[in-house]
Design a protein around this motif. Structure first.
Motif, PDB file in Angstrom:
ATOM      1  N   THR A 166      42.275 -20.190  22.843  1.00 31.50           N
ATOM      2  CA  THR A 166      41.852 -20.185  21.433  1.00 31.50           C
ATOM      3  C   THR A 166      40.844 -21.292  21.103  1.00 31.50           C
ATOM      4  OG1 THR A 166      43.735 -21.589  20.809  1.00 31.50           O
ATOM      5  CG2 THR A 166      44.039 -19.187  20.689  1.00 31.50           C
ATOM      6  N   MET A 167      40.448 -22.087  22.106  1.00 37.86           N
ATOM      7  CA  MET A 167      39.571 -23.225  21.835  1.00 37.86           C
ATOM      8  C   MET A 167      38.237 -22.827  21.183  1.00 37.86           C
ATOM      9  SD  MET A 167      39.979 -26.448  22.008  1.00 37.86           S
ATOM     10  CE  MET A 167      41.132 -26.845  23.302  1.00 37.86           C
ATOM     11  N   PRO A 168      37.542 -21.776  21.664  1.00 40.51           N
ATOM     12  CA  PRO A 168      36.292 -21.378  20.978  1.00 40.51           C
ATOM     13  C   PRO A 168      36.522 -20.994  19.521  1.00 40.51           C
ATOM     14  CG  PRO A 168      36.411 -20.376  23.160  1.00 40.51           C
ATOM     15  CD  PRO A 168      37.755 -20.991  22.891  1.00 40.51           C
ATOM     16  N   TRP A 169      37.661 -20.366  19.232  1.00 44.57           N
ATOM     17  CA  TRP A 169      37.980 -19.995  17.851  1.00 44.57           C
ATOM     18  C   TRP A 169      38.271 -21.243  17.019  1.00 44.57           C
ATOM     19  CZ3 TRP A 169      37.559 -14.873  16.542  1.00 44.57           C
ATOM     20  CH2 TRP A 169      37.448 -13.980  17.619  1.00 44.57           C
ATOM     21  N   ALA A 170      38.909 -22.220  17.638  1.00 46.66           N
ATOM     22  CA  ALA A 170      39.155 -23.486  16.941  1.00 46.66           C
ATOM     23  C   ALA A 170      37.837 -24.182  16.609  1.00 46.66           C
ATOM     24  CB  ALA A 170      40.027 -24.402  17.808  1.00 46.66           C
ATOM     25  N   MET A 171      36.862 -24.096  17.519  1.00 45.38           N
ATOM     26  CA  MET A 171      35.577 -24.759  17.297  1.00 45.38           C
ATOM     27  C   MET A 171      34.817 -24.146  16.123  1.00 45.38           C
ATOM     28  SD  MET A 171      35.603 -27.243  19.357  1.00 45.38           S
ATOM     29  CE  MET A 171      34.013 -27.809  18.796  1.00 45.38           C
ATOM     30  N   VAL A 172      34.839 -22.822  16.017  1.00 40.06           N
ATOM     31  CA  VAL A 172      34.128 -22.191  14.900  1.00 40.06           C
ATOM     32  C   VAL A 172      34.833 -22.491  13.579  1.00 40.06           C
ATOM     33  CG1 VAL A 172      35.262 -19.903  14.871  1.00 40.06           C
ATOM     34  CG2 VAL A 172      32.851 -20.110  14.245  1.00 40.06           C
ATOM     35  N   LEU A 173      36.169 -22.620  13.623  1.00 39.25           N
ATOM     36  CA  LEU A 173      36.919 -22.990  12.415  1.00 39.25           C
ATOM     37  C   LEU A 173      36.591 -24.414  11.991  1.00 39.25           C
ATOM     38  CD1 LEU A 173      39.110 -22.410  10.298  1.00 39.25           C
ATOM     39  CD2 LEU A 173      40.820 -23.163  11.968  1.00 39.25           C
ATOM     40  N   ILE A 174      36.567 -25.322  12.954  1.00 40.51           N
ATOM     41  CA  ILE A 174      36.213 -26.716  12.654  1.00 40.51           C
ATOM     42  C   ILE A 174      34.820 -26.794  12.043  1.00 40.51           C
ATOM     43  CG2 ILE A 174      35.626 -28.936  13.713  1.00 40.51           C
ATOM     44  CD1 ILE A 174      37.801 -28.312  15.823  1.00 40.51           C
ATOM     45  N   GLY A 216      29.190 -21.704  13.530  1.00 37.66           N
ATOM     46  CA  GLY A 216      29.868 -22.053  12.287  1.00 37.66           C
ATOM     47  C   GLY A 216      28.995 -22.890  11.372  1.00 37.66           C
ATOM     48  N   LEU A 217      28.324 -23.877  11.948  1.00 38.92           N
ATOM     49  CA  LEU A 217      27.435 -24.736  11.152  1.00 38.92           C
ATOM     50  C   LEU A 217      26.254 -23.954  10.592  1.00 38.92           C
ATOM     51  CD1 LEU A 217      27.272 -27.990  13.325  1.00 38.92           C
ATOM     52  CD2 LEU A 217      28.334 -27.751  11.079  1.00 38.92           C
ATOM     53  N   SER A 218      25.627 -23.127  11.431  1.00 39.12           N
ATOM     54  CA  SER A 218      24.416 -22.413  11.030  1.00 39.12           C
ATOM     55  C   SER A 218      24.697 -21.398   9.930  1.00 39.12           C
ATOM     56  CB  SER A 218      23.804 -21.712  12.251  1.00 39.12           C
ATOM     57  OG  SER A 218      22.535 -21.199  11.938  1.00 39.12           O
ATOM     58  N   VAL A 219      25.814 -20.689  10.041  1.00 39.32           N
ATOM     59  CA  VAL A 219      26.180 -19.709   9.012  1.00 39.32           C
ATOM     60  C   VAL A 219      26.394 -20.404   7.669  1.00 39.32           C
ATOM     61  CG1 VAL A 219      28.020 -18.155   8.255  1.00 39.32           C
ATOM     62  CG2 VAL A 219      27.133 -17.994  10.583  1.00 39.32           C
ATOM     63  N   ALA A 249      30.086 -15.305  11.763  1.00 36.82           N
ATOM     64  CA  ALA A 249      30.370 -16.471  12.605  1.00 36.82           C
ATOM     65  C   ALA A 249      31.227 -16.091  13.806  1.00 36.82           C
ATOM     66  CB  ALA A 249      31.064 -17.547  11.781  1.00 36.82           C
ATOM     67  N   ILE A 250      32.150 -15.147  13.639  1.00 41.30           N
ATOM     68  CA  ILE A 250      33.009 -14.719  14.748  1.00 41.30           C
ATOM     69  C   ILE A 250      32.189 -14.024  15.834  1.00 41.30           C
ATOM     70  CG2 ILE A 250      34.809 -13.046  15.382  1.00 41.30           C
ATOM     71  CD1 ILE A 250      36.188 -13.715  12.718  1.00 41.30           C
ATOM     72  N   ILE A 251      31.320 -13.114  15.424  1.00 42.71           N
ATOM     73  CA  ILE A 251      30.523 -12.358  16.405  1.00 42.71           C
ATOM     74  C   ILE A 251      29.511 -13.254  17.103  1.00 42.71           C
ATOM     75  CG2 ILE A 251      28.801 -10.515  16.653  1.00 42.71           C
ATOM     76  CD1 ILE A 251      30.310  -9.041  14.386  1.00 42.71           C
ATOM     77  N   ALA A 252      28.801 -14.086  16.322  1.00 40.17           N
ATOM     78  CA  ALA A 252      27.768 -14.943  16.913  1.00 40.17           C
ATOM     79  C   ALA A 252      28.350 -16.176  17.585  1.00 40.17           C
ATOM     80  CB  ALA A 252      26.779 -15.372  15.823  1.00 40.17           C
ATOM     81  N   LEU A 268      32.685 -14.722  20.210  1.00 44.79           N
ATOM     82  CA  LEU A 268      32.427 -13.522  21.009  1.00 44.79           C
ATOM     83  C   LEU A 268      31.146 -13.646  21.825  1.00 44.79           C
ATOM     84  CD1 LEU A 268      33.489 -10.688  18.507  1.00 44.79           C
ATOM     85  CD2 LEU A 268      34.840 -11.836  20.265  1.00 44.79           C
ATOM     86  N   PHE A 269      30.065 -14.079  21.198  1.00 45.45           N
ATOM     87  CA  PHE A 269      28.803 -14.216  21.938  1.00 45.45           C
ATOM     88  C   PHE A 269      28.870 -15.336  22.975  1.00 45.45           C
ATOM     89  CE2 PHE A 269      24.634 -16.463  22.127  1.00 45.45           C
ATOM     90  CZ  PHE A 269      23.996 -15.551  22.958  1.00 45.45           C
ATOM     91  N   SER A 270      29.690 -16.351  22.722  1.00 45.29           N
ATOM     92  CA  SER A 270      29.749 -17.492  23.647  1.00 45.29           C
ATOM     93  C   SER A 270      30.198 -17.080  25.045  1.00 45.29           C
ATOM     94  CB  SER A 270      30.673 -18.587  23.100  1.00 45.29           C
ATOM     95  OG  SER A 270      32.030 -18.184  23.130  1.00 45.29           O
ATOM     96  N   ARG A 271      30.954 -15.980  25.150  1.00 44.96           N
ATOM     97  CA  ARG A 271      31.359 -15.477  26.467  1.00 44.96           C
ATOM     98  C   ARG A 271      30.139 -15.123  27.309  1.00 44.96           C
ATOM     99  NH1 ARG A 271      36.096 -11.139  24.732  1.00 44.96           N
ATOM    100  NH2 ARG A 271      37.553 -12.649  23.788  1.00 44.96           N
TER     101      ARG A 271
END
Length: 473
Positions: free
Chosen positions: A119-127, A169-172, A209-212, A215-218
């Motif tokens: 869940t770390m990438p999801w935590a990063m977008v939330l942060i 997350g920041l850019s959005v 933010a979730i898609i870009a 998900l895209f980070s993979r």
């Protein structure tokens, strides 16, 4: 009507513009934008000066007397700074208090402590989403880069797997959510409702933010598999502090202005005054209270005052230290304020020269959504200038007349369409491109394959979400 001027247009704004006038104004717009692009990209002139010169060129080619063009630019600059300058300053103060008090680090550390490897990438977008609400994109990068590098290093992650969600997350937030400068200026230019724009912006921002991001980070991690550069790990603000504010109170402080502005929007919708018409501000006492409480100025000012206690005092700051933090927060935004103000001047020159009316007349025969048209204009200016803020301001000025007959929700969606377009494909003429490249230690090609593609995804997914919302609202 072969010769246009601000004075003539002001005398009869309802008079339709002939094809000859359209041609002259079209050339004027292209000349003004071309001058701005050339000065920024080729001659490396500051965007503030480039926008002034471009505005004067636009007015001259449109046939407006020079004194009228200067008046238009000055009026637009003053109006824009008056409308958004204080909000940008308050947002900068709140962001600085969040950073210096260790509040940002507290949010980061708490969420990361709860996140698993999966869940770390999801935590990063939330942060990034939470931290990015009150602060500028560049400040957000500086705040989050140490965390991104440390998490990638300690967890043995590809840097892109952690970095792309944080950047997304920041850019959005930067492109879609007030009180960031671009959305604020667009809201002012289009005459949109800030609370509704904020609410719909959150709705668009989450799937985008979730898609870009996660998900895209993979895929980004497969295309560019790099490790954190050791030399780029800076010290964190809270490393020198004996204590810092708690997680709950920090998040509550950051979200306070958002909640206040959304409350006003909710009250406007729930207790509409039928006599005033749909979408009009409620006339009762509760409506007036929330009009004040939910105004951007009061919401951000309240958050700043609260933050001095919940963040500053909680970190052990004296009154003198808080005063120094506030003072230091204002100096870095001088350039932003000037660019935003000059962009407002350029927008007003466009409006007074009749360009907005020209687009309104020309687009009547097109079978193209107004939202898509606004997005395309913003995309074009973004690709040319590299500046999301310049693209937002210019596009908002061009399409503002199209919002005249729009509903409250569609006016807000128009702002979001412009914001999405302003983020399209960041490349070598964008300062953010080089910031990301250097922090992550990537080559130009690697940055294009990751950061630039991510920005394009945000833009495209965002406008798709906006168009889908327009079908149901």
């Amino acid at each position: 009507m072969t010769h246009l001027s601000v004075e003539m247009l002001a005398a009869d704004a309802t008079e339709p513009i002939t094809s000859a006038g359209h041609a002259q104004l079209g050339i004027a717009v292209l000349a003004g934008i071309a001058v701005i692009v050339l000065l920024i990209t080729k001659f490396k002139l500051h965007a503030f000066l480039s926008l002034i010169i471009g505005s004067l060129v636009l007015g001259a080619v449109a046939g407006a007397p020079l004194d009228k063009a200067i008046t238009s630019f000055s009026t637009g600059l003053g109006t824009t700074v008056a409308g958004t300058g204080v909000l940008i300053a308050l947002g900068a103060i709140l962001g600085k208090l969040l950073a210096d008090s260790g509040g940002a680090d507290q949010i980061v550390d708490t969420i990361l402590a709860k996140a698993s490897r999966r869940t770390m990438p999801w935590a990063m977008v939330l942060i990034a989403g939470i931290v990015g609400l009150p602060i500028f994109f560049e400040v957000g990068i500086v705040l989050l880069i140490p965390v991104v590098l440390l998490v990638a290093k300690r967890g043995n992650f590809s840097l892109m797997r952690i970095g792309i969600p944080a950047l997304a997350g920041l850019s959005v937030m930067h492109g879609l959510i007030p009180p960031h400068p671009g959305p604020l200026v667009a809201i002012d230019a289009v005459g949109a409702n800030l609370g509704v724009t904020l609410a719909l912006g959150v709705v668009v921002a989450i799937p985008t933010a979730i898609i870009a991001g996660p998900l895209f980070s993979r895929y980004a991690a497969r295309w560019v598999d790099i490790r954190p550069p050791e030399k780029m790990v800076p010290e964190r603000a809270s490393d020198d502090l004996e204590k810092r504010p708690g997680f709950g109170i920090t998040v509550a402080t950051v979200l306070l202005p958002v909640v206040m502005m959304l409350a006003k929007a909710l009250v406007d919708v729930v207790i509409d005054d039928p006599a005033a018409g749909v979408g009009a501000p409620p006339s009762g006492s509760w409506g007036r209270v929330f009009d004040v409480v939910g105004s951007p100025l009061i919401a951000l000012l309240t958050a700043v005052v609260v933050a001095m206690f919940t963040l500053g005092r909680a970190a052990g700051f004296t009154r003198g230290r808080i005063a120094v933090t506030v003072e230091k927060s204002l100096a870095p935004i001088a350039g932003v304020l000037l660019i935003v103000g000059a962009g407002g001047g350029f927008k007003q020159t466009l409006v007074d020269a009749g360009v907005g009316q020209m687009i309104l007349d020309v687009s009547k025969g097109w079978h193209l959504s107004t939202l898509l048209l606004a997005w395309l204009i913003a995309v074009t200016i973004r690709l040319a200038t590299g500046s999301a803020t310049v693209a937002t301001i210019s596009a908002a000025g061009l399409v503002a007349p199209l919002a005249a007959d729009m509903s409250t929700t569609h006016g807000a969606l128009l702002v979001l369409a412009i914001g999405c377009g302003s983020l399209f494909f960041s490349h070598v003429n964008d300062a953010g491109f080089w910031l990301v490249k250097e922090y992550f230690g990537m080559s130009v090609g690697q940055t294009l394959k990751t950061w630039s593609v991510m920005e394009t995804l945000i833009s495209v997914v965002g406008i798709i979400c906006v168009l889908l919302l327009s079908l149901v609202l």
